[in-house]
Structure formats: structure tokens, C-alpha cells
Design a protein around this motif. Structure first.
Motif, mmCIF file in Angstrom:
data_model
loop_
_atom_site.group_PDB
_atom_site.id
_atom_site.type_symbol
_atom_site.label_atom_id
_atom_site.label_comp_id
_atom_site.label_asym_id
_atom_site.label_seq_id
_atom_site.Cartn_x
_atom_site.Cartn_y
_atom_site.Cartn_z
ATOM 1 N N THR A 1 0.847 -1.206 0.000
ATOM 2 C CA THR A 1 0.000 0.000 0.000
ATOM 3 C C THR A 1 0.873 1.243 0.000
ATOM 4 O O THR A 1 1.852 1.314 0.753
ATOM 5 C CB THR A 1 -0.902 0.013 1.260
ATOM 6 O OG1 THR A 1 -1.628 -1.201 1.320
ATOM 7 C CG2 THR A 1 -1.871 1.185 1.239
ATOM 8 N N ILE B 1 -3.298 0.741 -3.809
ATOM 9 C CA ILE B 1 -2.988 -0.666 -3.542
ATOM 10 C C ILE B 1 -2.140 -1.159 -4.720
ATOM 11 O O ILE B 1 -2.551 -1.056 -5.889
ATOM 12 C CB ILE B 1 -4.282 -1.512 -3.426
ATOM 13 C CG1 ILE B 1 -5.213 -0.936 -2.333
ATOM 14 C CG2 ILE B 1 -3.942 -2.980 -3.164
ATOM 15 C CD1 ILE B 1 -4.677 -0.967 -0.920
ATOM 16 N N ILE C 1 -4.988 6.511 -1.274
ATOM 17 C CA ILE C 1 -4.486 5.175 -0.981
ATOM 18 C C ILE C 1 -4.313 4.429 -2.299
ATOM 19 O O ILE C 1 -5.248 4.385 -3.117
ATOM 20 C CB ILE C 1 -5.496 4.396 -0.089
ATOM 21 C CG1 ILE C 1 -5.914 5.226 1.123
ATOM 22 C CG2 ILE C 1 -4.926 3.033 0.309
ATOM 23 C CD1 ILE C 1 -4.807 5.605 2.062
ATOM 24 N N GLU D 1 -1.916 -5.066 2.184
ATOM 25 C CA GLU D 1 -2.966 -4.238 1.593
ATOM 26 C C GLU D 1 -3.869 -3.762 2.720
ATOM 27 O O GLU D 1 -4.518 -4.565 3.390
ATOM 28 C CB GLU D 1 -3.764 -5.031 0.551
ATOM 29 C CG GLU D 1 -2.937 -5.364 -0.671
ATOM 30 C CD GLU D 1 -3.771 -6.002 -1.779
ATOM 31 O OE1 GLU D 1 -5.007 -6.050 -1.645
ATOM 32 O OE2 GLU D 1 -3.160 -6.463 -2.756
#
Lengths: 309, 150
Positions: free
Chosen positions: B13, B82, B80, B62
Motif C-alpha cells: 500500500t 494498492i 491510498i 494491503e
């Protein structure tokens, strides 16, 4: 409208129609509150009266209200004589009162204490004042007083005077009066002005409160003057208190400029902010306001634990 | 060619656009690195076209959006990313949940949530950006949320 089992923690938990319903219902309780009629709709019910802070009117009028409805009261007014002195948590004290009674009335010096109590009680909790936080039953009885004297709440010009920073009654009342569209003026020493979030709430409800420190000028066209005590117990230090105590005094000289039908209210106790010479004028409503706590609280007890008229 | 100060990650992440100098607080809110053994890279005061920002890269984990949303308290513009196989597989902006529990302490010293009662601090979110929260217990709104993080 169903209030059975409802907690009464903050005036903001109520809609305007709900407040109207409570005020109308309180009117029906006046003769019973005076002892002119008899009623026992709460016979067999028990109210816990947990006063962790001093009180005269709120505690006595709740006790009176429960007795007038035929119920009984257990509790304390000196927490020094309870297990709190041994270090028992509020949560555990509430658990006990919950198991001994049908309703809990609590006054506590910490803000949020009554809200916390609802998490540990199955029975309804009524907030009788939490520190500088909320005092919803005082707010409701103040609205009831304005309604019975002025026949309406909306449109009245209301001054909230004194300790607007720490005074819990004025915070709740400013919000409630804004719900009804009253015109608000906040009069206080600079250091005791109404907190920003309260002013913002009034604005969110469409009211534009005026803040000033000039009482003489503001009083001329006012319908309701709500006076509060400068609360020594809320000040972080005595020096700050001494700077502001005695800033405002309501006396007959000041009232020469007021409207004839101005009503003066005060949650009491009062110290020097209202000269006793005012007590005998038609303006003085504060003792009647204190009585109104009985029918209003009778209404709330009846509505929350059953036995409606 | 300008060399990246922090290398791309293969899986994990990336929290980007963190308000400058708040990366450490973001990690504290997320409870990282507790229980995390892979590499965590933190870049503070990184120059960007919007001014300075912080970046956090967490390898091989994650983060759940619900868990990450809490950082909107101090970085409402954070994003954010991933990462899977060096590619951005998912990207979203943080959004505060309706309620914040046990993360911020109330600014009111006489609030019951600051006593020894068996309750966690609890706030209702009243504004996303700027983040504004109201104590469930005493109804006070702390001005200095970043300083109040537990």
C-alpha cells in the motif's frame, strides 16, 4: 408520540414537534403539581436520584414530581457517603441504580456523564446537569415558562446574560430558542462570551445572534431577560472569576428603560446579579420559573416510564 | 533522469498526499509497524506540484479502506494506492467514517471520557474536509485534532 423508555440527555435529541408535545403535556400537569388535584399514575414505580453535585431546585422538583405522581424516590445528594468515596466507577454506580429502579436522574460534575450512564442502564436516564454541559430539563422548563407567559416562543426578543461561556443552561437554551426562531442577544463580559460552536449552531438554525457587552442599550426592546450567575465553581482560577463577578446587576433603575411586559428569568441560585428589590416587580418570573420545574418534570417522568394521563 | 528517493514497491500500500509532516501520526493512527515485519518507507516534506507532502509505503500489506479512512482526521486529501506487481491495482481517496472510536482523546479535561470510566473516546464526524468532529459524550469540538491523537 411515544417517549416510553427514552433517555433525556440533551435538548438536541428532541425535534421541535417533540418539544411542543412535552410542553403541551406539561400544561396538563400544573394542577397536579400544585397539589390541587391528586394523581397516582406512577404508583409502584421507583426513581433513582443520583446527585453527585449540589442542587436545590432540580433535585427537589424531581422528587416532588415523582411523589406527586404517586411514585417513590431513592438516591443520594452527597456522593461522599456512597461507594464513589471508595473509588467505585460511575459505570458501576449506574449499574446498581439500574437494578434498583425504573428510571435514573443524574447530576454529575463531568460533562458527558449522563450520556455515559445510558450505556450502562437499561432504564431511562434523565440528565439533571452534567458539569458545564447539558441541562435539558432546565431548558424545557424555561421554554415552558416563556410559552405560558408570552403565549408563544417564536418572535420574542431574548437576552441571555452573564456567564455564557461556562453556563450550561444558556447553551441549551440558545439552541432551543433558535429552533423556534426567537431573536437572540448575548450579553456577557468579553472573557465569558458564548462559545463559538453554540453561536454556529444558532446560525445553522437561521438565527443571527447579536453579541455585546452593553446591557443598558440592549434591554430597551427586549421581551425576555434571561440572567445567569457567574459560576465561581467553573472557573479554572479565582483571579479570572474576580475580574468579572459583579459586572452586571439587574435593579429597578436599569428596568426603567425596559418594556412593561419584560419578564426576567434566572435558573437560580442567584447571588448579586439580581437585586432583591426586583423580586416584587411584575418583571420577576424566576420563582414561578422554578415552580414550573415540577409540572415539566412530572410530564417527563410520566412520558418516559409510562402512566400517561 | 530524476532519481526517486523511495523505490517503487512490488506489493503493498502507498499512502500518498499526506499533509506534510503528518506521516508519523498517520502510522500511529494505523497502529503500524506493530505486527508488521516487511519494509515501511516514510518520506517527509516531499516536493509536489501542490506543495509539500508526505508519503508512506508499506510493503506486502494491503490496508483495508475502513482502517485507512481514519487518517482523514489529519490528512483529508490523502490517497491510498494498492500495489500489485508494481502496478496500481486500486486507488481511492480517504473518507472519514461516521464515528471515530478510541483514536482521539477529548480536548475537554472534564469530559467523562477522560476519566477512569470503562469507555473509549467517541466522536461523531460533522465535516470531512476540513475534518471536524464532536465528542459523543460532552459535545465539544476539538480544534487541535492532530494533537489529540492517542
Amino acid at each position: 408520540m411515544n417517549f416510553k423508555g427514552k433517555d433525556i440527555i440533551s435538548i438536541k435529541d428532541f425535534s421541535k414537534p417533540e418539544i411542543n408535545y412535552i410542553l403541551d403535556y406539561s400544561k396538563k400537569m400544573v394542577d397536579f403539581a400544585k397539589g390541587e388535584k391528586y394523581i397516582d399514575i406512577l404508583k409502584g414505580k421507583v426513581m433513582s436520584s443520583l446527585f453527585f453535585e449540589p442542587s436545590t431546585r432540580t433535585m427537589l422538583s424531581f422528587g416532588c414530581a415523582m411523589n406527586r405522581l404517586g411514585g417513590r424516590v431513592i438516591g443520594f445528594s452527597d456522593p461522599g457517603k456512597t461507594s464513589q468515596k471508595k473509588g467505585e466507577s460511575l459505570a458501576d454506580t449506574i449499574r446498581m441504580a439500574d437494578s434498583y429502579s425504573d428510571l435514573i436522574v443524574i447530576r454529575h460534575p463531568q460533562e458527558g456523564a449522563a450520556r455515559l450512564a445510558t450505556e450502562f442502564a437499561e432504564v431511562p436516564v434523565i440528565n439533571a446537569g452534567d458539569g458545564a454541559g447539558q441541562h435539558p430539563t432546565q431548558c424545557l422548563l424555561d421554554l415552558f415558562t416563556i410559552l405560558t407567559e408570552k403565549k408563544k416562543i417564536e418572535g420574542n426578543k431574548v437576552i441571555l446574560l452573564g456567564d455564557l461561556k461556562y453556563g450550561r443552561t444558556v447553551h441549551s437554551l440558545a439552541y432551543a430558542l433558535s429552533l423556534y426562531g426567537a431573536e437572540l442577544t448575548f450579553v456577557s463580559p468579553k472573557s465569558l462570551e458564548m462559545p463559538r460552536e453554540v453561536v454556529d449552531e444558532c446560525k445553522d438554525l437561521g438565527v443571527k445572534p447579536v453579541s455585546t457587552s452593553n446591557l443598558e442599550k440592549s434591554i430597551r426592546d427586549t421581551d425576555v431577560l434571561y440572567v445567569t450567575r457567574i459560576q465561581k465553581e467553573r472557573f479554572p482560577d479565582a483571579e479570572e472569576y474576580n475580574k468579572v463577578v459583579g459586572t452586571y446587576t439587574i435593579d429597578n433603575k436599569l428596568l426603567q428603560n425596559a418594556k412593561k411586559d419584560l419578564i426576567i428569568m434566572h435558573p437560580l441560585p442567584r447571588l448579586a446579579e439580581i437585586n432583591p428589590e426586583v423580586d416584587t416587580t411584575p418583571h420577576a418570573l424566576y420563582f414561578k420559573e422554578a415552580f414550573n420545574g415540577v409540572p415539566l418534570r412530572m410530564a417527563l417522568l410520566s412520558l418516559t416510564i409510562g402512566g400517561e394521563l | 533522469m530524476k532519481e526517486l528517493k523511495i523505490q517503487p514497491i512490488e506489493n503493498g500500500t502507498v499512502i500518498d498526499h499526506i499533509t506534510a509532516c503528518n506521516a508519523i501520526k498517520v502510522l500511529r493512527i494505523l497502529g503500524i509497524p506493530e505486527g508488521h515485519s516487511s519494509t515501511i518507507s516514510v518520506a517527509i516534506n516531499v516536493k509536489s506540484h501542490l506543495g509539500k507532502k508526505d508519503i508512506v509505503k508499506i510493503e506486502n500489506r494491503e490496508l483495508d479502506p475502513k482502517e485507512v479512512n481514519k487518517i482523514a482526521l489529519i490528512s483529508p486529501k490523502a490517497t491510498i494506492n494498492i500495489i500489485r506487481d508494481f502496478e496500481v491495482a486500486e486507488k481511492f481517496k480517504v473518507k472519514l467514517p461516521k464515528e471515530i472510536v478510541g483514536i482521539v482523546c477529548c480536548s475537554n479535561p472534564t469530559c467523562v471520557s477522560n476519566s477512569n470510566e470503562p469507555v473509549k473516546s467517541r466522536f461523531k464526524v460533522i465535516s470531512q474536509d476540513p475534518a471536524k468532529i464532536k465528542c459523543y459524550y460532552c459535545e465539544r469540538e476539538p480544534d487541535d485534532i492532530a494533537e489529540r491523537i492517542i
